[in-house]
Design a protein around this motif. Structure first.
Motif, PDB file in Angstrom:
ATOM      1  N   MET A  78       0.836  -1.206   0.000  1.00 47.16           N
ATOM      2  CA  MET A  78       0.000   0.000   0.000  1.00 47.16           C
ATOM      3  C   MET A  78       0.870   1.256   0.000  1.00 47.16           C
ATOM      4  SD  MET A  78      -3.164   0.083  -0.055  1.00 47.16           S
ATOM      5  CE  MET A  78      -4.004  -1.115  -0.906  1.00 47.16           C
ATOM      6  N   LEU A  79       0.414   2.254  -0.715  1.00 48.87           N
ATOM      7  CA  LEU A  79       1.139   3.524  -0.757  1.00 48.87           C
ATOM      8  C   LEU A  79       0.466   4.496   0.217  1.00 48.87           C
ATOM      9  CD1 LEU A  79       3.315   5.250  -2.259  1.00 48.87           C
ATOM     10  CD2 LEU A  79       1.522   5.854  -3.889  1.00 48.87           C
ATOM     11  N   GLU A  80       1.219   4.955   1.195  1.00 54.84           N
ATOM     12  CA  GLU A  80       0.677   5.933   2.139  1.00 54.84           C
ATOM     13  C   GLU A  80       0.704   7.318   1.495  1.00 54.84           C
ATOM     14  OE1 GLU A  80      -0.683   5.534   5.207  1.00 54.84           O
ATOM     15  OE2 GLU A  80      -0.512   3.382   4.839  1.00 54.84           O
ATOM     16  N   ILE A  81      -0.426   8.022   1.562  1.00 53.51           N
ATOM     17  CA  ILE A  81      -0.452   9.390   1.024  1.00 53.51           C
ATOM     18  C   ILE A  81      -0.931  10.357   2.097  1.00 53.51           C
ATOM     19  CG2 ILE A  81      -0.684   8.762  -1.421  1.00 53.51           C
ATOM     20  CD1 ILE A  81      -3.705   9.190  -1.172  1.00 53.51           C
ATOM     21  N   ASN A  82      -0.414  11.577   2.039  1.00 54.37           N
ATOM     22  CA  ASN A  82      -0.777  12.559   3.066  1.00 54.37           C
ATOM     23  C   ASN A  82      -0.297  13.944   2.610  1.00 54.37           C
ATOM     24  OD1 ASN A  82      -1.544  13.501   5.780  1.00 54.37           O
ATOM     25  ND2 ASN A  82       0.649  13.807   6.048  1.00 54.37           N
ATOM     26  N   VAL A  83      -1.234  14.818   2.304  1.00 55.84           N
ATOM     27  CA  VAL A  83      -0.869  16.202   1.953  1.00 55.84           C
ATOM     28  C   VAL A  83      -1.873  17.152   2.603  1.00 55.84           C
ATOM     29  CG1 VAL A  83      -0.549  17.890   0.099  1.00 55.84           C
ATOM     30  CG2 VAL A  83       0.182  15.529  -0.255  1.00 55.84           C
ATOM     31  N   LYS A  84      -1.382  17.945   3.546  1.00 60.16           N
ATOM     32  CA  LYS A  84      -2.279  18.881   4.232  1.00 60.16           C
ATOM     33  C   LYS A  84      -2.020  20.331   3.843  1.00 60.16           C
ATOM     34  CE  LYS A  84      -3.465  16.120   8.304  1.00 60.16           C
ATOM     35  NZ  LYS A  84      -2.758  14.850   8.045  1.00 60.16           N
ATOM     36  N   ASN A  85      -0.860  20.573   3.232  1.00 56.79           N
ATOM     37  CA  ASN A  85      -0.546  21.941   2.791  1.00 56.79           C
ATOM     38  C   ASN A  85       0.510  21.891   1.691  1.00 56.79           C
ATOM     39  OD1 ASN A  85       2.065  21.791   4.004  1.00 56.79           O
ATOM     40  ND2 ASN A  85       1.128  22.247   5.986  1.00 56.79           N
ATOM     41  N   GLU A  86       0.976  23.067   1.306  1.00 58.80           N
ATOM     42  CA  GLU A  86       1.887  23.169   0.166  1.00 58.80           C
ATOM     43  C   GLU A  86       3.362  23.095   0.551  1.00 58.80           C
ATOM     44  OE1 GLU A  86       1.152  23.722  -3.252  1.00 58.80           O
ATOM     45  OE2 GLU A  86      -0.802  23.043  -2.574  1.00 58.80           O
ATOM     46  N   THR A  87       3.670  23.127   1.845  1.00 55.61           N
ATOM     47  CA  THR A  87       5.072  23.355   2.197  1.00 55.61           C
ATOM     48  C   THR A  87       5.667  22.411   3.246  1.00 55.61           C
ATOM     49  OG1 THR A  87       4.506  25.006   3.890  1.00 55.61           O
ATOM     50  CG2 THR A  87       4.855  25.824   1.656  1.00 55.61           C
ATOM     51  N   SER A  88       4.893  21.516   3.834  1.00 54.17           N
ATOM     52  CA  SER A  88       5.478  20.572   4.790  1.00 54.17           C
ATOM     53  C   SER A  88       6.507  19.691   4.086  1.00 54.17           C
ATOM     54  CB  SER A  88       4.400  19.680   5.401  1.00 54.17           C
ATOM     55  OG  SER A  88       3.578  20.446   6.247  1.00 54.17           O
ATOM     56  N   ARG A  89       7.403  19.104   4.878  1.00 55.46           N
ATOM     57  CA  ARG A  89       8.521  18.344   4.298  1.00 55.46           C
ATOM     58  C   ARG A  89       8.029  17.250   3.352  1.00 55.46           C
ATOM     59  NH1 ARG A  89      12.452  16.042   2.141  1.00 55.46           N
ATOM     60  NH2 ARG A  89      14.388  15.556   3.230  1.00 55.46           N
ATOM     61  N   LEU A  90       8.507  17.326   2.105  1.00 53.53           N
ATOM     62  CA  LEU A  90       8.092  16.393   1.059  1.00 53.53           C
ATOM     63  C   LEU A  90       8.835  15.069   1.200  1.00 53.53           C
ATOM     64  CD1 LEU A  90       6.480  16.256  -1.714  1.00 53.53           C
ATOM     65  CD2 LEU A  90       8.665  16.831  -2.788  1.00 53.53           C
ATOM     66  N   ARG A  91       8.090  13.971   1.119  1.00 48.79           N
ATOM     67  CA  ARG A  91       8.716  12.635   1.181  1.00 48.79           C
ATOM     68  C   ARG A  91       8.529  11.842  -0.114  1.00 48.79           C
ATOM     69  NH1 ARG A  91      12.370  13.222   5.028  1.00 48.79           N
ATOM     70  NH2 ARG A  91      11.452  14.163   6.875  1.00 48.79           N
ATOM     71  N   ALA A  92       7.397  12.058  -0.805  1.00 54.00           N
ATOM     72  CA  ALA A  92       7.149  11.316  -2.054  1.00 54.00           C
ATOM     73  C   ALA A  92       6.401  12.216  -3.024  1.00 54.00           C
ATOM     74  CB  ALA A  92       6.340  10.053  -1.773  1.00 54.00           C
ATOM     75  N   VAL A  93       6.759  12.107  -4.309  1.00 54.28           N
ATOM     76  CA  VAL A  93       6.198  13.009  -5.318  1.00 54.28           C
ATOM     77  C   VAL A  93       6.147  12.297  -6.670  1.00 54.28           C
ATOM     78  CG1 VAL A  93       8.447  14.002  -6.009  1.00 54.28           C
ATOM     79  CG2 VAL A  93       6.370  15.404  -6.210  1.00 54.28           C
ATOM     80  N   VAL A  94       5.189  12.687  -7.500  1.00 55.93           N
ATOM     81  CA  VAL A  94       5.186  12.257  -8.905  1.00 55.93           C
ATOM     82  C   VAL A  94       5.772  13.416  -9.705  1.00 55.93           C
ATOM     83  CG1 VAL A  94       3.813  11.520 -10.883  1.00 55.93           C
ATOM     84  CG2 VAL A  94       3.092  10.873  -8.569  1.00 55.93           C
ATOM     85  N   LEU A  95       6.846  13.149 -10.416  1.00 54.26           N
ATOM     86  CA  LEU A  95       7.455  14.150 -11.297  1.00 54.26           C
ATOM     87  C   LEU A  95       7.144  13.730 -12.724  1.00 54.26           C
ATOM     88  CD1 LEU A  95       9.469  16.558 -11.802  1.00 54.26           C
ATOM     89  CD2 LEU A  95      11.316  14.870 -11.715  1.00 54.26           C
ATOM     90  N   GLY A  96       6.591  14.640 -13.509  1.00 45.66           N
ATOM     91  CA  GLY A  96       6.231  14.310 -14.891  1.00 45.66           C
ATOM     92  C   GLY A  96       7.440  13.868 -15.702  1.00 45.66           C
ATOM     93  N   THR A  97       7.234  13.587 -16.968  1.00 43.22           N
ATOM     94  CA  THR A  97       8.360  13.216 -17.831  1.00 43.22           C
ATOM     95  C   THR A  97       8.245  13.931 -19.166  1.00 43.22           C
ATOM     96  OG1 THR A  97       9.531  11.408 -18.922  1.00 43.22           O
ATOM     97  CG2 THR A  97       7.153  11.121 -18.661  1.00 43.22           C
ATOM     98  N   ALA A  98       9.427  14.280 -19.714  1.00 41.18           N
ATOM     99  CA  ALA A  98       9.445  14.915 -21.045  1.00 41.18           C
ATOM    100  C   ALA A  98       9.853  13.913 -22.109  1.00 41.18           C
ATOM    101  CB  ALA A  98      10.405  16.098 -21.034  1.00 41.18           C
ATOM    102  N   GLN A  99      10.076  12.679 -21.677  1.00 43.14           N
ATOM    103  CA  GLN A  99      10.496  11.642 -22.627  1.00 43.14           C
ATOM    104  C   GLN A  99       9.396  11.352 -23.629  1.00 43.14           C
ATOM    105  OE1 GLN A  99      12.187   8.341 -20.470  1.00 43.14           O
ATOM    106  NE2 GLN A  99      12.275   7.102 -22.314  1.00 43.14           N
ATOM    107  N   SER A 100       9.740  11.288 -24.894  1.00 33.90           N
ATOM    108  CA  SER A 100       8.780  11.004 -25.966  1.00 33.90           C
ATOM    109  C   SER A 100       7.588  11.963 -25.931  1.00 33.90           C
ATOM    110  CB  SER A 100       8.288   9.555 -25.876  1.00 33.90           C
ATOM    111  OG  SER A 100       7.560   9.236 -27.053  1.00 33.90           O
ATOM    112  N   SER A 101       7.902  13.266 -25.769  1.00 34.74           N
ATOM    113  CA  SER A 101       6.796  14.235 -25.636  1.00 34.74           C
ATOM    114  C   SER A 101       6.177  14.616 -26.979  1.00 34.74           C
ATOM    115  CB  SER A 101       7.244  15.484 -24.876  1.00 34.74           C
ATOM    116  OG  SER A 101       8.412  16.021 -25.453  1.00 34.74           O
ATOM    117  N   GLY A 102       6.682  14.007 -28.053  1.00 35.00           N
ATOM    118  CA  GLY A 102       6.000  14.147 -29.335  1.00 35.00           C
ATOM    119  C   GLY A 102       6.482  15.334 -30.159  1.00 35.00           C
TER     120      GLY A 102
END
Length: 304
Positions: free
Chosen positions: A1-25
């Motif tokens: 299971m993936l634990e998720i938790n975001v209550k604001n914009e600035t608390s210490r980040l532990r996990a993130v999805v970063l987009g990709t520019a690979q094969s952007s067409g």
């Protein structure tokens, strides 16, 4: 299971999805662009190259590595622009909400299915079809959820209007213990300097009690003034129309003290340092040509 938790914009980040520019067409045709800034660069012949955008995104990935943040990337879809992961889903508290985005971007949602599937089933939210929302318009801020919207009668004709009042109401119902505050944004299909594509294109909270803001991004002056009062004038960095166009409000917080920013944002970056922030500068100007920057290309999954 993936634990998720975001209550604001600035608390210490532990996990993130970063987009990709690979094969952007290939470079899109004008009629296939979703925003006025991309159109401008297609016409001028200055639309960003895939290679340059990949280098910019890798610079951000390196900053995340330095701060020990777990980074997820979308599965690469051939010839598909998948840079702006904030558009396709967002996390509030322990819920992940799928964005109802432009129909021709459905493919992008499939590319993060492997992340979605790791979240507890009861915490995966798909809003009703009438609710249009993109993550760039949604900002959890402790007891509040700030949401950028547009409720003009011409909403269906404005491709830059991404979040409607139906979505605002649905999010309020999902989080009855939060104060949901919506802001009408200035929209234009043709003039990038008079278009706030998302709330994070004209406003973003930083640190514990500060914010970056551009007055003209807001359609209703008293809504802008509410934010100035909320954060306090002395805690606000006002950006100019040109700085908004360059996406100065679209930086990204790793913590209350650390901010990733574009290296050309000289005025902003020196102010941030004066306020005691550590500024991690990255090159991101090529990606910025598509009317999105650092917050748009990151989707936090877990903050302490």
């Amino acid at each position: 299971m993936l634990e998720i938790n975001v209550k604001n914009e600035t608390s210490r980040l532990r996990a993130v999805v970063l987009g990709t520019a690979q094969s952007s067409g290939p470079i899109p045709e004008v009629e296939d662009c979703y925003d006025p800034k991309s159109i401008e660069h297609v016409i001028a012949g200055t639309y960003p190259e895939e290679h340059d955008m990949m280098l910019e995104m890798e610079a951000v990935a390196k900053v995340f590595e330095k701060y020990d943040v777990t980074v997820f990337r979308p599965e690469v879809i051939k010839d598909c622009n998948q840079i702006f992961s904030r558009d396709i889903a967002f996390v509030i508290e322990d819920k992940i909400i799928r964005a109802n985005i432009l129909p021709n971007r459905e493919e992008e949602v499939k590319a993060i299915k492997y992340i979605w599937d790791q979240v507890r089933k009861e915490d995966r939210i798909i809003l009703p079809e009438a609710c249009h929302v993109e993550g760039g318009d949604v900002m959890p801020w402790n007891d509040y959820i700030f949401i950028g919207t547009y409720s003009g009668e011409d909403y269906p004709d404005i491709i830059t209007a991404r979040t409607n009042m139906d979505a605002v109401i649905a999010i309020q119902e999902l989080f009855p213990n939060k104060i949901v505050k919506s802001f009408e944004l200035r929209k234009s299909n043709t003039d990038a300097k008079n278009n706030a594509l998302h709330l994070d294109c004209c406003f973003q909270p930083i640190g514990k009690d500060k914010a970056i803001i551009h007055k003209n991004g807001f359609l209703v002056e008293r809504e802008y003034e509410w934010l100035v009062d909320f954060f306090g004038k002395e805690n606000i960095f006002e950006i100019t129309k040109d700085e908004m166009y360059q996406m100065n409000s679209n930086v990204f917080s790793i913590s209350e003290n650390v901010i990733i920013s574009e290296k050309n944002f000289t005025r902003l970056n020196s102010w941030l340092r004066e306020q005691g922030f550590t500024v991690e500068e990255v090159p991101y100007a090529e990606i910025g040509k598509q009317e999105g920057l650092l917050r748009c290309s990151t989707m936090p999954l877990f903050r302490d």
